[in-house]
Motif scaffolding. Structure first.
Motif, PDB file in Angstrom:
ATOM      1  N   PRO A  13     -42.576  16.435  17.171  1.00  0.00           N
ATOM      2  CA  PRO A  13     -42.386  16.576  18.610  1.00  0.00           C
ATOM      3  C   PRO A  13     -43.344  17.594  19.211  1.00  0.00           C
ATOM      4  N   ARG A  14     -43.526  17.490  20.495  1.00  0.00           N
ATOM      5  CA  ARG A  14     -44.335  18.451  21.245  1.00  0.00           C
ATOM      6  C   ARG A  14     -43.679  19.830  21.140  1.00  0.00           C
ATOM      7  N   ASP A  45     -38.655  12.914   2.539  1.00  0.00           N
ATOM      8  CA  ASP A  45     -38.981  14.252   3.024  1.00  0.00           C
ATOM      9  C   ASP A  45     -37.754  15.030   3.494  1.00  0.00           C
ATOM     10  N   VAL A  46     -36.652  14.329   3.741  1.00  0.00           N
ATOM     11  CA  VAL A  46     -35.424  14.978   4.180  1.00  0.00           C
ATOM     12  C   VAL A  46     -34.313  14.643   3.209  1.00  0.00           C
ATOM     13  N   ALA A  47     -33.225  15.379   3.289  1.00  0.00           N
ATOM     14  CA  ALA A  47     -32.048  15.107   2.466  1.00  0.00           C
ATOM     15  C   ALA A  47     -30.817  15.203   3.355  1.00  0.00           C
ATOM     16  N   PHE A  48     -30.078  14.092   3.433  1.00  0.00           N
ATOM     17  CA  PHE A  48     -28.849  14.061   4.224  1.00  0.00           C
ATOM     18  C   PHE A  48     -27.932  13.013   3.633  1.00  0.00           C
ATOM     19  N   THR A  49     -26.672  13.366   3.456  1.00  0.00           N
ATOM     20  CA  THR A  49     -25.655  12.420   3.002  1.00  0.00           C
ATOM     21  C   THR A  49     -24.706  12.147   4.163  1.00  0.00           C
ATOM     22  N   PHE A  50     -24.549  10.873   4.499  1.00  0.00           N
ATOM     23  CA  PHE A  50     -23.640  10.503   5.576  1.00  0.00           C
ATOM     24  C   PHE A  50     -22.208  10.796   5.144  1.00  0.00           C
ATOM     25  N   PRO A  51     -21.448  11.496   5.973  1.00  0.00           N
ATOM     26  CA  PRO A  51     -20.055  11.813   5.619  1.00  0.00           C
ATOM     27  C   PRO A  51     -19.216  10.538   5.464  1.00  0.00           C
ATOM     28  N   GLN A  52     -18.185  10.639   4.632  1.00  0.00           N
ATOM     29  CA  GLN A  52     -17.263   9.515   4.490  1.00  0.00           C
ATOM     30  C   GLN A  52     -16.693   9.168   5.861  1.00  0.00           C
ATOM     31  N   GLY A  53     -16.549   7.895   6.119  1.00  0.00           N
ATOM     32  CA  GLY A  53     -16.038   7.449   7.409  1.00  0.00           C
ATOM     33  C   GLY A  53     -17.115   7.203   8.446  1.00  0.00           C
ATOM     34  N   THR A  54     -18.383   7.487   8.106  1.00  0.00           N
ATOM     35  CA  THR A  54     -19.475   7.239   9.046  1.00  0.00           C
ATOM     36  C   THR A  54     -19.740   5.741   9.113  1.00  0.00           C
ATOM     37  N   SER A  55     -19.787   5.226  10.312  1.00  0.00           N
ATOM     38  CA  SER A  55     -20.029   3.810  10.521  1.00  0.00           C
ATOM     39  C   SER A  55     -21.012   3.650  11.664  1.00  0.00           C
ATOM     40  N   LEU A  88     -39.282  16.527   8.718  1.00  0.00           N
ATOM     41  CA  LEU A  88     -40.170  15.378   8.708  1.00  0.00           C
ATOM     42  C   LEU A  88     -41.584  15.937   8.772  1.00  0.00           C
ATOM     43  N   GLN A  89     -42.435  15.531   7.871  1.00  0.00           N
ATOM     44  CA  GLN A  89     -43.756  16.133   7.745  1.00  0.00           C
ATOM     45  C   GLN A  89     -44.689  15.700   8.878  1.00  0.00           C
ATOM     46  N   ASN A  90     -45.356  16.658   9.500  1.00  0.00           N
ATOM     47  CA  ASN A  90     -46.255  16.373  10.621  1.00  0.00           C
ATOM     48  C   ASN A  90     -47.504  15.609  10.205  1.00  0.00           C
ATOM     49  N   ALA A  91     -47.941  15.778   8.988  1.00  0.00           N
ATOM     50  CA  ALA A  91     -49.162  15.117   8.522  1.00  0.00           C
ATOM     51  C   ALA A  91     -48.887  13.733   7.951  1.00  0.00           C
ATOM     52  N   GLY A  92     -47.631  13.304   7.993  1.00  0.00           N
ATOM     53  CA  GLY A  92     -47.239  12.033   7.409  1.00  0.00           C
ATOM     54  C   GLY A  92     -46.181  12.279   6.367  1.00  0.00           C
ATOM     55  N   GLY A  93     -45.371  11.283   6.108  1.00  0.00           N
ATOM     56  CA  GLY A  93     -44.299  11.486   5.158  1.00  0.00           C
ATOM     57  C   GLY A  93     -43.615  10.202   4.776  1.00  0.00           C
ATOM     58  N   THR A  94     -42.500  10.361   4.070  1.00  0.00           N
ATOM     59  CA  THR A  94     -41.738   9.236   3.556  1.00  0.00           C
ATOM     60  C   THR A  94     -40.275   9.424   3.914  1.00  0.00           C
ATOM     61  N   LEU A  95     -39.640   8.327   4.264  1.00  0.00           N
ATOM     62  CA  LEU A  95     -38.231   8.331   4.617  1.00  0.00           C
ATOM     63  C   LEU A  95     -37.576   7.121   3.974  1.00  0.00           C
ATOM     64  N   ARG A  96     -36.420   7.342   3.345  1.00  0.00           N
ATOM     65  CA  ARG A  96     -35.685   6.257   2.694  1.00  0.00           C
ATOM     66  C   ARG A  96     -34.219   6.292   3.102  1.00  0.00           C
ATOM     67  N   LEU A  97     -33.607   5.125   3.164  1.00  0.00           N
ATOM     68  CA  LEU A  97     -32.160   4.997   3.298  1.00  0.00           C
ATOM     69  C   LEU A  97     -31.661   4.452   1.973  1.00  0.00           C
ATOM     70  N   ASP A 107     -37.390   1.853   3.387  1.00  0.00           N
ATOM     71  CA  ASP A 107     -38.413   2.760   2.864  1.00  0.00           C
ATOM     72  C   ASP A 107     -39.633   2.689   3.776  1.00  0.00           C
ATOM     73  N   VAL A 108     -39.989   3.801   4.382  1.00  0.00           N
ATOM     74  CA  VAL A 108     -41.171   3.835   5.244  1.00  0.00           C
ATOM     75  C   VAL A 108     -41.992   5.076   4.919  1.00  0.00           C
ATOM     76  N   THR A 109     -43.307   4.899   4.900  1.00  0.00           N
ATOM     77  CA  THR A 109     -44.246   6.006   4.744  1.00  0.00           C
ATOM     78  C   THR A 109     -45.214   5.937   5.914  1.00  0.00           C
ATOM     79  N   TRP A 110     -45.304   7.035   6.685  1.00  0.00           N
ATOM     80  CA  TRP A 110     -46.179   7.056   7.853  1.00  0.00           C
ATOM     81  C   TRP A 110     -47.270   8.099   7.666  1.00  0.00           C
ATOM     82  N   SER A 111     -48.238   8.079   8.578  1.00  0.00           N
ATOM     83  CA  SER A 111     -49.353   9.011   8.531  1.00  0.00           C
ATOM     84  C   SER A 111     -49.696   9.452   9.948  1.00  0.00           C
ATOM     85  N   ASP A 112     -50.396  10.563  10.047  1.00  0.00           N
ATOM     86  CA  ASP A 112     -50.893  10.997  11.359  1.00  0.00           C
ATOM     87  C   ASP A 112     -52.352  10.586  11.551  1.00  0.00           C
TER      88      ASP A 112
END
Length: 195
Positions: A13-14, A45-55, A88-97, A107-112
Motif C-alpha cells: 500500500p501507499r 509469506d504470511v501465516a494465519f489460521t482461520f478460527p473454527q466456525g469461520t465461514s 506481504l512482500q513488497n518485492a513480490g511474494g507467495t500466498l497459499r490457501l 497458490d499465487v506468486t506475484w512480482s513487482d
C-alpha cells in the motif's frame, strides 16, 4: 478446481501519514453455498489460521489483514479477520490457501517487476484477479485495481470507458539539457484508449 479465489491482494500500500497498516487479502467464494474455512490456513509469506466456525458465504467476499482494525477504519467495512503474522512482500511474494488436510487449494506468486502491474507496487492500487480464466499463477490474470486503495470486501468496479485504465505513470520535471521534461501515460488494459 475450487470455487474459492484470491480476488484481491494489497501487498504494497501507499505510505500513510496516520501509520495505519492497510495490507489485505481478499477471498471470494463463487459457489452459491457457504464454505467452512475453520482450521484452513493462509501460508507462504504470511501465516494465519482461520478460527473454527469461520465461514465465507456463497458469492461473497472475506477480507484478512494483519491489522483488521486499521482496514476496517480506513475502508469503513466490518468483519475483517486477522491478524496474520509476517508481511506481504513488497518485492513480490507467495500466498497459499491450505485446507485442514494440508492440501493446497490456491497458490499465487506475484512480482513487482513487469509485466506485473506497476501501480500495485506502492502507488496505492491493489492486485485484482481481473481475468480468472488464466489461473492465479498467470500474470495475465491480474490487473491493478481501478481505484486507489482497491475495494476490499466488494466487487471490483467495472471501468466504463477504456480511458479509465490510463494512468500517469512517470513524470520527469525540471531537467537540465540535454534531457527534456516529460509525462508518461500507461494504459494497463489490453484495449486501445482513444485520448
Amino acid at each position: 478446481r475450487s470455487g474459492l479465489a484470491f480476488s484481491e491482494i494489497m501487498y504494497h500500500p501507499r505510505d500513510r501519514t496516520d501509520g495505519r497498516n492497510v495490507e489485505f487479502i481478499e477471498l471470494y467464494n463463487s459457489n452459491p453455498w457457504p464454505e467452512d474455512l475453520g482450521g484452513w490456513q493462509l501460508a507462504g509469506d504470511v501465516a494465519f489460521t482461520f478460527p473454527q466456525g469461520t465461514s465465507i458465504a456463497g458469492q461473497s467476499y472475506l477480507v484478512v489483514a494483519p491489522v483488521p482494525a486499521d482496514v476496517q477504519a480506513v475502508y469503513g467495512i466490518s468483519n475483517v479477520l486477522g491478524g496474520f503474522t509476517n508481511n506481504l512482500q513488497n518485492a513480490g511474494g507467495t500466498l497459499r490457501l491450505v485446507k485442514r488436510s494440508g492440501g493446497v487449494v490456491l497458490d499465487v506468486t506475484w512480482s513487482d517487476q513487469p509485466p506485473w502491474p506497476i501501480t500495485a507496487d506502492g502507488a496505492g492500487h491493489s492486485l485484482v484477479l481481473a481475468r480468472p480464466s488464466y489461473g492465479e499463477q498467470n500474470v495475465k490474470a491480474w490487473a491493478a485495481s481501478a481505484y486507489l486503495g482497491g475495494s476490499p470486501g466488494a466487487a471490483e468496479p467495472v471501468a466504463s470507458a477504456p480511458q479509465d485504465y490510463v494512468l500517469i505513470n512517470e513524470i520527469l520535471a525540471h531537467t537540465d539539457p540535454p534531457l527534456s521534461d516529460f509525462i508518461e501515460l500507461f494504459n494497463y488494459s489490453p484495449f486501445t484508449a482513444d485520448l
